[in-house]
Design an enzyme around this catalytic site. Structure first.
Site, mmCIF file in Angstrom:
data_model
loop_
_atom_site.group_PDB
_atom_site.id
_atom_site.type_symbol
_atom_site.label_atom_id
_atom_site.label_comp_id
_atom_site.label_asym_id
_atom_site.label_seq_id
_atom_site.Cartn_x
_atom_site.Cartn_y
_atom_site.Cartn_z
ATOM 1 N N ASP A 89 0.812 -1.260 0.106
ATOM 2 C CA ASP A 89 -0.147 0.025 -0.021
ATOM 3 C C ASP A 89 0.804 1.349 0.016
ATOM 4 O O ASP A 89 1.948 1.236 0.393
ATOM 5 C CB ASP A 89 -0.856 -0.011 1.266
ATOM 6 N N HIS A 233 3.394 -2.405 3.272
ATOM 7 C CA HIS A 233 3.577 -1.011 2.731
ATOM 8 C C HIS A 233 4.738 -0.786 2.061
ATOM 9 O O HIS A 233 5.996 -1.204 2.540
ATOM 10 C CB HIS A 233 3.296 0.126 3.665
#
Length: 263
Positions: A89, A233
């Site tokens: 992400d 992430h």
């Protein structure tokens, strides 16, 4: 004289034939029994022969049982398949190329949930994600909390990010992941109304907290189950530990028999 002799011979022969056809109990055979025709063999089998034939029909030979074939059970095969999806992400970012290098080395494909605001700053990296066979996901324009947005604001946010990702990469995302995983019935309806599938996760490595690389790997490997979607992430902060953990995470998941699929 000759006629008399012939008559006597005929009578004698007739008497012999009649005597020959008497039954054993003294009864006379029917006159048709003396017809001079060849003996006829009955087509009906004897009682013992009929019993033997019936036994053959009623007790067929036993066949050796076949071993069940596992390939004939696709449902069972599907249940035993161990797959996992890696997702990243908040990119693209300066860390994304390093993650792409590791994925390429292991021949693993992943899903990248991109922020529309970042795609413009990292165009080359965004295009590389698509070029190397990874999947792009819409992660909103600016990582807003969608539970605070109105219907119109949520729709505008989704569309702007969608347009930006498509213009830069040439690929339109088919999925949407809510920032923070935060949504409500209104914003979920907005996303689905844009033709996007909502993408969640089942394993949160909590790498956004900045733990050591070993901790990120341990969380990913310990909590994974067949069909798992792992959240990591590649942007939004310091992602050095995530990069450092990825090689070992992939190796350990492969050692457990997992194959990698797109989310």
């Amino acid at each position: 004289m000759r006629s008399a002799v012939k008559l006597a011979v005929a009578l004698l022969l007739g008497s012999l034939i009649v005597v020959a056809v008497y039954r054993a109990d003294g009864d006379k055979a029917a006159p048709t029994a003396v017809k001079a025709s060849p003996p006829v063999v009955s087509a009906q089998p004897s009682p013992s022969l009929r019993a033997a034939e019936a036994a053959k029909v009623q007790t067929p030979a036993k066949k050796k049982p076949r071993k069940p074939v596992a390939q004939a059970q696709p449902a069972a095969r599907k249940k035993s398949k161990r797959t996992v999806s890696l997702t990243f992400d908040d990119g693209p970012s300066p860390y994304t190329p390093k993650i792409l290098n590791i994925l390429r080395r292991h021949r693993v494909k992943a899903t990248f949930c991109l922020l529309g605001a970042n795609v413009g700053d990292y165009r080359k990296t965004a295009r590389r994600i698509v070029r190397e066979g990874h999947r792009v996901c819409n992660h909103s324009r600016n990582h807003a909390d969608f539970t605070t947005l109105s219907r119109s604001a949520a729709r505008a946010n989704v569309r702007k990010a969608q347009r930006k990702i498509r213009n830069v990469t040439g690929r339109s995302p088919k999925t949407f992941r809510f920032p923070y995983g935060a949504s409500n019935s209104v914003t979920r309806a907005v996303v689905r109304g844009e033709g996007l599938r909502i993408l969640g996760w089942t394993v949160d490595t909590r790498d956004w907290q900045g733990p050591p690389a070993a901790v990120i790997t341990r969380r990913a490997v310990r909590d994974v189950r067949p069909g798992a979607v792992v959240l990591m992430h590649d942007g939004g902060g310091e992602r050095g530990p995530t990069v450092a953990s990825l090689d070992r995470t992939i190796r350990k998941l492969k050692a457990k028999g997992y194959t990698f699929v797109l989310a």
